[in-house]
Design an enzyme around this catalytic site. Sequence first.
Site, PDB file in Angstrom:
ATOM      1  N   LYS A   1      45.935 -32.127 -19.653  1.00  0.00           N
ATOM      2  CA  LYS A   1      47.416 -32.648 -19.723  1.00  0.00           C
ATOM      3  C   LYS A   1      48.215 -32.209 -18.614  1.00  0.00           C
ATOM      4  O   LYS A   1      48.515 -30.871 -18.433  1.00  0.00           O
ATOM      5  CB  LYS A   1      47.849 -32.512 -20.993  1.00  0.00           C
ATOM      6  CG  LYS A   1      49.385 -33.107 -21.402  1.00  0.00           C
ATOM      7  CD  LYS A   1      49.718 -32.607 -22.912  1.00  0.00           C
ATOM      8  CE  LYS A   1      51.031 -33.201 -23.242  1.00  0.00           C
ATOM      9  NZ  LYS A   1      51.313 -33.158 -24.638  1.00  0.00           N
TER      10      LYS A   1
ATOM     11  N   ASP B   1      57.612 -32.963 -33.390  1.00  0.00           N
ATOM     12  CA  ASP B   1      57.554 -34.313 -32.969  1.00  0.00           C
ATOM     13  C   ASP B   1      56.421 -35.038 -33.612  1.00  0.00           C
ATOM     14  O   ASP B   1      55.814 -35.799 -33.032  1.00  0.00           O
ATOM     15  CB  ASP B   1      57.188 -34.295 -31.327  1.00  0.00           C
ATOM     16  CG  ASP B   1      57.474 -35.456 -30.770  1.00  0.00           C
ATOM     17  OD1 ASP B   1      58.026 -36.676 -31.210  1.00  0.00           O
ATOM     18  OD2 ASP B   1      56.855 -35.570 -29.410  1.00  0.00           O
TER      19      ASP B   1
ATOM     20  N   ASP C   1      49.944 -32.718 -29.633  1.00  0.00           N
ATOM     21  CA  ASP C   1      51.098 -32.605 -28.791  1.00  0.00           C
ATOM     22  C   ASP C   1      52.257 -31.689 -29.553  1.00  0.00           C
ATOM     23  O   ASP C   1      53.199 -32.021 -30.198  1.00  0.00           O
ATOM     24  CB  ASP C   1      51.840 -33.972 -28.992  1.00  0.00           C
ATOM     25  CG  ASP C   1      52.767 -34.293 -27.743  1.00  0.00           C
ATOM     26  OD1 ASP C   1      53.079 -33.193 -27.020  1.00  0.00           O
ATOM     27  OD2 ASP C   1      53.254 -35.454 -27.725  1.00  0.00           O
TER      28      ASP C   1
ATOM     29  N   GLY D   1      52.265 -40.505 -20.297  1.00  0.00           N
ATOM     30  CA  GLY D   1      53.417 -40.327 -21.254  1.00  0.00           C
ATOM     31  C   GLY D   1      54.850 -40.295 -20.425  1.00  0.00           C
ATOM     32  O   GLY D   1      54.862 -40.524 -18.957  1.00  0.00           O
ATOM     33  N   LYS D   2      55.896 -39.870 -21.024  1.00  0.00           N
ATOM     34  CA  LYS D   2      57.188 -39.668 -20.504  1.00  0.00           C
ATOM     35  C   LYS D   2      56.907 -38.512 -19.533  1.00  0.00           C
ATOM     36  O   LYS D   2      57.673 -38.372 -18.590  1.00  0.00           O
ATOM     37  CB  LYS D   2      58.117 -39.621 -21.657  1.00  0.00           C
ATOM     38  CG  LYS D   2      58.747 -40.980 -22.074  1.00  0.00           C
ATOM     39  CD  LYS D   2      59.841 -40.980 -22.776  1.00  0.00           C
ATOM     40  CE  LYS D   2      60.087 -39.920 -23.866  1.00  0.00           C
ATOM     41  NZ  LYS D   2      59.263 -40.111 -25.122  1.00  0.00           N
TER      42      LYS D   2
ATOM     43  N   ALA E   1      54.168 -36.397 -19.583  1.00  0.00           N
ATOM     44  CA  ALA E   1      52.939 -35.861 -18.996  1.00  0.00           C
ATOM     45  C   ALA E   1      51.825 -37.097 -18.888  1.00  0.00           C
ATOM     46  O   ALA E   1      52.238 -37.823 -19.468  1.00  0.00           O
ATOM     47  CB  ALA E   1      52.316 -34.792 -20.141  1.00  0.00           C
TER      48      ALA E   1
HETATM   49  N1  LIG Z   1      43.071 -33.314 -27.517  1.00  0.00           N
HETATM   50  C1  LIG Z   1      43.296 -34.404 -27.507  1.00  0.00           C
HETATM   51  N2  LIG Z   1      41.979 -35.236 -27.817  1.00  0.00           N
HETATM   52  C2  LIG Z   1      41.973 -36.707 -27.780  1.00  0.00           C
HETATM   53  N3  LIG Z   1      43.109 -37.323 -27.386  1.00  0.00           N
HETATM   54  C3  LIG Z   1      44.143 -36.569 -27.071  1.00  0.00           C
HETATM   55  C4  LIG Z   1      44.314 -35.420 -27.065  1.00  0.00           C
HETATM   56  N4  LIG Z   1      45.488 -35.057 -26.442  1.00  0.00           N
HETATM   57  C5  LIG Z   1      46.019 -36.191 -26.052  1.00  0.00           C
HETATM   58  N5  LIG Z   1      45.230 -37.193 -26.175  1.00  0.00           N
HETATM   59  C6  LIG Z   1      45.802 -38.485 -26.325  1.00  0.00           C
HETATM   60  O1  LIG Z   1      46.681 -38.626 -25.280  1.00  0.00           O
HETATM   61  C7  LIG Z   1      47.820 -39.273 -25.924  1.00  0.00           C
HETATM   62  C8  LIG Z   1      49.222 -38.337 -25.400  1.00  0.00           C
HETATM   63  O2  LIG Z   1      48.877 -37.137 -25.648  1.00  0.00           O
HETATM   64  P1  LIG Z   1      50.386 -36.231 -26.195  1.00  0.00           P
HETATM   65  O3  LIG Z   1      50.761 -36.639 -27.354  1.00  0.00           O
HETATM   66  O4  LIG Z   1      49.903 -34.690 -26.119  1.00  0.00           O
HETATM   67  O5  LIG Z   1      51.155 -36.538 -24.666  1.00  0.00           O
HETATM   68  P2  LIG Z   1      52.528 -37.126 -24.756  1.00  0.00           P
HETATM   69  O6  LIG Z   1      53.095 -37.670 -25.777  1.00  0.00           O
HETATM   70  O7  LIG Z   1      52.372 -37.712 -23.448  1.00  0.00           O
HETATM   71  O8  LIG Z   1      53.248 -35.663 -24.556  1.00  0.00           O
HETATM   72  P3  LIG Z   1      54.736 -35.190 -24.350  1.00  0.00           P
HETATM   73  O9  LIG Z   1      55.726 -35.651 -25.633  1.00  0.00           O
HETATM   74  O10 LIG Z   1      54.799 -33.717 -24.527  1.00  0.00           O
HETATM   75  O11 LIG Z   1      55.176 -35.945 -23.152  1.00  0.00           O
HETATM   76  C9  LIG Z   1      47.708 -38.957 -27.567  1.00  0.00           C
HETATM   77  O12 LIG Z   1      48.337 -39.684 -28.132  1.00  0.00           O
HETATM   78  C10 LIG Z   1      46.244 -39.227 -27.506  1.00  0.00           C
HETATM   79  O13 LIG Z   1      45.733 -40.557 -27.805  1.00  0.00           O
HETATM   80 MG   LIG Z   2      52.613 -37.354 -27.863  1.00  0.00          MG
END
Ligand SMILES: Nc1ncnc2c1ncn2[C@@H]1O[C@H](COP(=O)(O)OP(=O)(O)OP(=O)(O)O)[C@@H](O)[C@H]1O
Ligand SMILES: [Mg+2]
Length: 226
Positions: free
Chosen positions: A61, A168, A185, A42-43, A45
Amino acid sequence: MLKSKDKWKVYKNVFSEFSMRTLFKLSTEEHFEELLEPIFIGKEANVFSASTREEDEVIVKIYRLENCNFNKMYEYIAADPRYLNVSKQRRQTVFSWVQREYKNLMIAREVIRVPTPITFKNNILVMEMIGGPAYMLKDAHPKAPEEFLKKIIENVKKLKAVGLVHGDLSHFNILNHNEEPVFIDFSQATLTKSPNAKELYYRDIENIRKFFYKLLDKKIVDKLLE
Ligand SMILES: Nc1ncnc2c1ncn2[C@@H]1O[C@H](COP(=O)(O)OP(=O)(O)OP(=O)(O)O)[C@@H](O)[C@H]1O
Ligand SMILES: [Mg+2]
């Protein structure tokens, strides 16, 4: 299984020395054994699956300490009444950000289905993996969109009742787990009494509205979101 630090050497070019040390510490505390695969880059993490001593996998994460949108993070977290005096040092801000996501999940899990948070340390959060199989709503459209939307609205109301706004919410941060929405998230989630809570709440609703316009008659969506 390698008990030494050696097994982490493969990640040397992937993570900073600091993140490596935190990962190692968390694994010696037996929150997980080793990272398995990247699930999402991600952006802010990177999200990995990890093995545990039991059968279940967990999610690890890992927030970036460099190259993250630090100013935005600071702006958001400093508006949260719980973090009015948050440090403006980059690292400390990221640590508080992770701590806040953990705390938010603890509150949310009392009223809706979210990944159970397991632990956090520095820039790393460990939580339950929503599995078998769960995909982002954007990739796994619900079979009964109207019912699914109703459940999303119920979740939003339940969060509000315990004083939380997701902040979000979108088809990226809602998983479709056996036709049940699972919100994930929670890093941007804030208290309903934050000065920016209203704005975030309406943005969440508009994101949901736009997505469901693609699946349902607009009038039905608008009626449910009234
Ligand atoms: N607990 C979980 N179980 C299964 N899949 C998960 C879980 N947490 C995250 N994921 C997968 O990882 C992806 C990214 O996670 P998340 O949305 O928490 O991070 P992010 O968008 O990178 O965060 P941020 O916006 O804080 O940078 C999710 O869309 C999902 O597909
Ligand atoms: Mg996310």
